[in-house]
Each structure stands twice: as structure tokens, then as C-alpha cells.
Design a protein around this motif. Structure first.
Motif, short mmCIF file in Angstrom:
data_model
loop_
_atom_site.label_atom_id
_atom_site.label_comp_id
_atom_site.label_asym_id
_atom_site.label_seq_id
_atom_site.Cartn_x
_atom_site.Cartn_y
_atom_site.Cartn_z
N LEU A 71 -1.97 -4.43 0.79
CA LEU A 71 -1.08 -3.31 1.11
C LEU A 71 -0.95 -2.47 -0.15
N THR A 109 -4.45 5.65 -4.31
CA THR A 109 -4.79 4.29 -4.73
C THR A 109 -5.70 4.38 -5.96
N GLN A 164 -3.89 3.08 8.33
CA GLN A 164 -2.43 3.01 8.49
C GLN A 164 -2.15 2.26 9.78
N ASP A 165 -2.88 2.66 10.85
CA ASP A 165 -2.72 1.98 12.13
C ASP A 165 -4.04 1.30 12.44
N THR A 223 -1.08 2.41 -7.50
CA THR A 223 -1.53 3.80 -7.44
C THR A 223 -1.77 4.36 -8.84
N LEU A 283 0.75 -0.60 -2.68
CA LEU A 283 2.14 -0.44 -3.12
C LEU A 283 2.18 0.49 -4.34
N SER A 341 -7.29 7.01 -0.64
CA SER A 341 -6.30 6.26 0.14
C SER A 341 -4.96 6.34 -0.60
N GLN A 342 -3.89 6.10 0.12
CA GLN A 342 -2.55 6.33 -0.44
C GLN A 342 -1.63 5.12 -0.27
N ILE A 343 -0.45 5.25 -0.90
CA ILE A 343 0.59 4.22 -0.74
C ILE A 343 0.83 3.99 0.76
N GLY A 344 0.95 2.74 1.11
CA GLY A 344 1.23 2.41 2.51
C GLY A 344 -0.03 2.10 3.30
N ASP A 345 -1.19 2.52 2.75
CA ASP A 345 -2.45 2.18 3.42
C ASP A 345 -2.67 0.68 3.34
N ARG A 346 -3.30 0.16 4.39
CA ARG A 346 -3.77 -1.22 4.31
C ARG A 346 -5.23 -1.14 3.92
#
Ligand SMILES: CCCC(=O)SCCNC(=O)CCNC(=O)[C@H](O)C(C)(C)COP(=O)(O)OP(=O)(O)OC[C@H]1O[C@@H](n2cnc3c(N)ncnc32)[C@H](O)[C@@H]1OP(=O)(O)O
Length: 598
Positions: free
Chosen positions: A237, A249, A318-319, A243, A239, A288-293
Motif C-alpha cells: 500500500l 510513489t 485503486q480498485d 512517496t 503510504l 502511481s500515488q499515495i493510496g495506490d495498491r
């Protein structure tokens, strides 16, 4: 040019290597004026070290703590990649004066491991800026504080792209102005490396889809490990601590996560702690960004006698079901014994279909890697043997061809030997090599001179040394294979012939020259011919400066022709003068004809 590879040697290349080595050794003792002993060589290298005060140079030093290490107290490669990425990004941003992202990290070969308590030093600087991207060169070295020893760990090239902070728009970078000779060489070679980088994926895809690479034998091994057993799937994940300063990321973190899963996959095969040796290029396909899996997948693709190839893929989402492919890499591991020697490894039983494909592709990549290592790492002073040409190694051969010529041209110690009517002959004595440079002024524009000289088949019309020149194969728009016939350098010898790879390059930007680089290659379709001695060109070619009316021709002679050359330097000067006077006449006479047809 000189004679060497004969008919029988074609079949027995290994034998010929021994013969050439022993010949070099005997030449070494005779030609003391040309050869230098180790001490002198070292001194020469030191003299060539130039002090650079590049504004983009960034240095980072880290003492290796247990928290940076694996269970063997060796620095984790993932941690090293994070430091490399940060150092390189700082260089890039210093030049761009705006935020930069890592677009790719070229192949890295780790020559040594680094242990706890040692100090790692990373030095980076921007070699060249293109439009919105720039190449950063990175050198990693290690120091043992107690013994005072220093050694090189690896070098790397990363590409960074700059974007405007507020809008994310691309920024056009100001050019780099190289100052020292070394910086000028790196600047010039960066364009050639960019070309290899851009072609890299396509070449590999092409080779795999068109079956240019022979499939390996599907041998069944009794102790083979099922590929399925090596599969790793891990999620992270993203966080805030993962980053970078742009709140995306951190590239170094993504690489570290990828190394982590690859190491687990390799360990599952060898059931011990493997050492990461080589990484094939990382390409950062998208952010990719914070919150991405981040879904990281690794599997052993193939296991060879003493190395393992692991394929790793990183996807972000994300989903579930909206996964984006953000990175892939291939990593090569070894298992080392207590003496640092690679151990024999268990073999791999691939899964059917996809696994079989990956298994075969790993064989192909291993061949490409070996070719690349041999061709790219070959130093100019090493015994020159023609490398067999094939589509698999073409891009590396042509990189080597251009870079060897540019490196020769960048040497400092050229000595003027003779001058007549604006044709100047220079010589350069280095280790086992004697090189010549002919400088002449031409009264045609550089691009015209380049186009006329690049037509190698026309060379017999101005160069009496070229008796015949036929095009064998056009590799692409810029690389060609020729068959050339010349008289012998021996007074009563038979003709020589050469198979030459000609790499022709137009300037990629300001500060570049036109280049026509020539080197010998071996072609299975063209074995040595009856009545001719197969000769070899180590490095030759033209460099035509875009801004000045100056053209330089280079030719590197090996020790084997030295006796003929050094006994008749005056004759050689006259020959060069005649040939290049005739070359100038050819350019002037054909200038109008060329312009009419251009
Ligand atoms: C502190 C460390 C820094 C970091 O942590 S950065 C985080 C990790 N990196 C990332 O997240 C980057 C993810 N990738 C991206 O955002 C995009 O793919 C990237 C790199 C911006 C390129 O976007 P594209 O839309 O493909 O751009 P483009 O085709 O217009 O090309 C723009 C310039 O980039 C170059 N480029 C693109 N992909 C490359 C590659 N794989 N290797 C080398 N150079 C590459 C391309 O040649 C072009 O250069 P130029 O503008 O002609 O100078």
C-alpha cells in the motif's frame, strides 16, 4: 587495416585468439617505444583524470548500517537503488530547475557487494539534456575505512523527464555545455545510448517474434524445480513514507519492492541466499500515488548452470480490476560459495505455454546479455577480434563502433607528424595501439561531405587503397555491412579483404558531429575468400564537424602492422596526403551533382 584472420582460423577462432595473444606478447617486447609498462599506464590514466566542476554534479556518501543490509550483512540492492535514484534526481533537478521523474534506469551490473561498516559513495551528473528528458550518469564506489581500499561497484545511466510543477506540462530543457574532454565524450555518447534505449524494447520483441533466436533444447532435468514453486505475489500500500518530494510513489521504492520479490523467487529455486548481479533496464511506464495498491509479481523464468533469471512485474490500482502496468524488469541472480565463486544451481521445470515462452525468452535474453557484455565492456586496448555480426547484437556492435571512434577522437595526446597543403597527419601511441588522424579542410558543407563520404561504394574513386567496395546488407537507415578489397600491407603479400560494419550518424543536436564509424565484423555468409587474406579494422572512420569546414579521418593500427608502418613513416605521410587531396577533389567535384540530386 591489417591482415590476420585466415581461412583455417575461421573454423578455429579460439586457437587464433591464443596465436594473437602470443603475437601481441612478442610484439610487446619488440616495440618498447609503443608499449608502456603498468606503471606508465597508471600515470597516463592519472594524467587523463580531469577535474570537473560540473554544476549538476551531486555526491552522496552513506555508511552501511545493519538496517541497510540483508542476512549476510551485505547492502541490499534495493536500498542502493533508492540512493542512486535520489542522487540522480538531484542532478536532474539542479539542471532542470523544476521537478523531474525517473523515466528509466539502464541495465546495471553489480561488480561487487558492499558490506556493513563500509562507505558507499554515489556521484551523478547530467551528461546531456535532450528536449524534456536528460541522461544522468551515476558512478557507485565503495570504501573500506579500515584498509583504506576503494573500489568501483557499478555505473548506471538514468533518464529523467522534467515537468512543470503546477501544470505537469513538459519543459524544454536548456542544453548542457560539456567542458572537459571526458564530459564532451559522455555528451556525445549519450545520444548513441539514447538510441539504444529507444530501440531496446522493439529489438527484443522483434527478435522474439521473428524467431531470429534459436530455441533452446527442452532438456528434462531430473532435479528440476517446478517454476510454479518460485512464484511470488505481494501487495504494497503506497503510504506517505513511500512517496517522493512530488508526492508520487518514489521510483527507488518501487525498484526496491521489485528487488525484494525477485529475491524471494530466486531463493525459492536455490534454497539459499542468492546475490543479485545484473538488472535489465527498469522502465517507469506511468506514475502511481499515495493510496495506490502496488501488486508485485515475480517468477523464475529460467535457471542456467550458475545464474537465475527472474521476471518481475509491478501493477498499480485503486480498485481491483483497474490495474495499470507501471514497471517490469528482469533480474539475474547467482549463488556464491565461501570463495565468491558461483555455485551450480538446480534447473527449472517451466509451466506449460506461458511458462515455456518465458523459459525460451530467458535463453534469448541471456544470449543478448552476453553479447552486450562482451561488446560494450571491451576496452580499446584489449586484443581486437572481429565479433560475429547478427541481428541480436547489431545495436550493441553499432554502439561500440561509434563509441570507439568517438573515444579515439577524444584522446588528448595526438602529435602532429607532418603537414602539407592543409592536410595534417597526427599520430597517437597508446599501449599496444598506434593510431593516425588526418585533418583536412573541405570546401563543401558538412552535410554534403557526410553524404558523399557515407557512400562507401564510391570510395575506390578517390582512395586508391580501396580497390573494391560492395554493399552486402543494409541493416537499417544508419548501419550497413560492406565487403572491401585492398592491396596487402606486406610488400609482396596477396590482397586483403574486410567485412566492415559502417555506422553513419547525423548530428542529434548542437555540438554533435557527423560520424562514419567503421569496424570489422565476422559474417557467416562471407567466410574468408580464396586468394585474399581476411584483414581486420579495429577502428576507423570520419568525423566531420558541423560548424567548421573540418574533416578528420581516423585509423587505428594494431601492433601487427607496426613494423611495416614504422619503417616507412615518410611513405605513409605521402600516401595519406595523396589520398586526402584526392578526397577533397572528389568532394568538390561531386558537390554540385549531389546538391542537384539531394
Ligand atoms: C526522487 C526520485 C524521482 C522519482 O521518484 S520519480 C517516480 C518514478 N517515476 C515515475 O513515476 C514516472 C512514471 N512515468 C511517466 O510519468 C511517463 O511515462 C514519462 C516518464 C513522463 C514519459 O511520459 P510519456 O507520455 O511517455 O512521454 P513522451 O513519450 O512524450 O516522452 C517524453 C520524454 O521522455 C523520454 N522518454 C519516455 N520514456 C522513456 C524511457 N523509457 N526511457 C528514456 N526516455 C524516455 C522521451 O524520449 C521524451 O524525451 P524528449 O522530450 O524528446 O527529450
Amino acid at each position: 587495416m591489417y591482415e590476420r584472420v585466415g581461412h583455417k582460423q575461421w573454423e578455429r577462432l579460439e586457437l587464433s585468439k591464443i596465436r594473437v595473444f602470443s603475437h601481441l606478447a612478442s610484439m610487446a617486447s619488440r616495440k618498447s617505444a609503443v608499449l608502456k609498462n603498468n606503471e606508465e599506464e597508471k600515470q597516463e590514466e592519472e594524467e587523463e583524470e580531469e577535474v570537473s566542476d560540473s554544476p549538476t554534479e551531486v555526491k552522496m556518501s552513506q555508511i552501511i548500517m545493519p538496517c541497510h543490509c540483508n542476512h549476510r550483512q551485505e547492502l541490499c540492492v534495493g536500498q542502493l537503488l533508492k540512493w542512486i535514484d535520489i542522487t540522480a534526481c538531484l542532478s536532474a533537478e539542479r539542471h532542470a530547475m523544476s521537478p523531474c521523474v525517473t523515466a528509466s534506469m539502464d541495465d546495471i551490473n553489480f561488480e561487487h557487494t558492499i558490506r556493513v561498516g563500509q562507505v558507499v559513495s554515489i556521484k551523478s551528473k547530467v551528461n546531456r539534456a535532450f528536449n524534456s528528458s536528460m541522461e544522468v550518469g551515476i558512478q557507485v564506489s565503495c570504501e573500506d575505512l579500515f584498509s583504506g581500499h576503494h573500489w568501483k561497484v557499478c555505473h548506471a545511466y538514468a533518464t529523467f523527464v522534467t515537468q512543470r510543477k503546477e501544470t505537469g506540462e513538459r519543459v524544454l530543457l536548456k542544453p548542457i555545455v560539456p567542458e572537459t574532454q571526458k564530459e564532451q565524450l559522455e555528451y556525445s555518447l549519450a545520444a548513441e545510448r539514447r538510441r539504444v534505449r529507444m530501440l531496446h524494447d522493439d529489438i527484443i520483441k522483434d527478435l522474439l517474434t521473428h524467431g531470429c533466436i534459436q530455441q533452446g533444447d527442452s532438456v528434462e532435468f531430473s532435479n528440476a524445480v517446478a517454476a510454479e514453486k518460485t512464484k511470488v505475489e505481494s501487495v504494497e500500500l503506497v503510504l506517505p513514507p513511500h512517496t517522493n518530494h512530488q508526492v508520487n510513489t518514489f521510483g527507488g521504492q518501487i525498484m526496491a519492492w521489485m528487488v525484494n520479490v525477485a529475491t524471494i523467487a530466486a531463493s525459492r529455486l536455490c534454497q539459499t541466499h542468492p546475490t543479485l548481479r545484473t538488472i535489465d533496464m527498469f522502465t517507469f511506464r506511468g506514475p502511481s500515488q499515495i493510496g495506490d495498491r502496488l501488486l508485485l509479481k515475480a517468477i523464475v523464468n529460467n535457471a542456467f548452470t550458475d545464474s537465475i533469471e527472474v521476471g518481475v512485474r509491478a501493477e498499480a490500482y485503486q480498485d481491483l480490476g483497474t490495474n495499470r502496468h507501471i514497471n517490469s524488469a528482469f533480474m539475474i541472480f547467482e549463488v556464491l560459495d565461501d570463495h565468491g565463486k558461483p555455485c551450480t544451481l538446480p534447473r527449472l521445470q517451466p509451466e506449460p505455454l506461458e511458462g515455456e515462452r518465458r523459459f525460451q525468452e530467458a535463453i534469448a535474453r541471456k544470449k543478448i546479455r552476453l553479447d552486450r557484455k562482451y561488446i560494450i565492456s571491451r576496452k580499446q586496448c584489449e586484443v581486437p577480434l572481429s565479433v560475429p555480426w547478427n541481428p541480436r547484437n547489431q545495436v550493441y556492435l553499432s554502439y561500440n563502433n561509434v563509441s570507439t571512434l568517438k573515444t579515439l577522437a577524444s584522446r588528448k595526446k595526438w602529435r602532429l607528424s607532418s603537414e602539407k597543403d592543409k592536410v595534417r597527419l597526427y599520430s597517437l601511441e597508446e599501449k599496444t595501439m598506434l593510431s593516425f588522424r588526418v585533418d583536412t579542410e573541405v570546401d563543401v558543407p558538412a552535410h554534403t561531405a557526410f553524404s558523399l563520404l557515407a557512400e562507401l561504394c564510391n570510395r575506390p574513386s578517390w582512395d586508391t587503397y580501396y580497390q573494391k567496395c560492395d554493399l552486402i546488407h543494409q541493416v537499417d537507415d544508419d548501419d550497413f555491412l560492406y565487403h572491401v578489397v585492398t592491396p596487402s600491407v606486406h610488400p609482396k603479400g596477396i590482397h586483403q579483404d574486410f567485412i566492415l560494419l559502417a555506422s553513419k550518424r547525423r548530428p542529434c543536436g548542437s555540438g554533435d558531429s557527423y560520424v562514419i564509424a567503421l569496424r570489422s565484423v565476422l559474417l557467416t555468409s562471407h567466410p574468408p575468400t580464396e586468394g585474399c587474406n581476411r584483414g581486420e579494422v579495429l577502428c576507423a572512420g570520419f568525423i566531420i564537424q558541423d560548424t567548421k569546414n573540418n574533416m578528420s579521418y581516423y585509423n587505428q593500427a594494431s601492433p601487427e602492422v607496426l613494423p611495416y608502418i614504422s619503417s616507412d613513416i615518410a611513405g605513409l605521410s605521402t600516401s595519406f596526403y595523396n589520398i586526402f587531396s584526392s578526397c577533397r577533389e572528389y568532394l568538390t567535384a561531386n558537390r554540385l551533382h549531389f546538391q542537384r540530386h539531394a
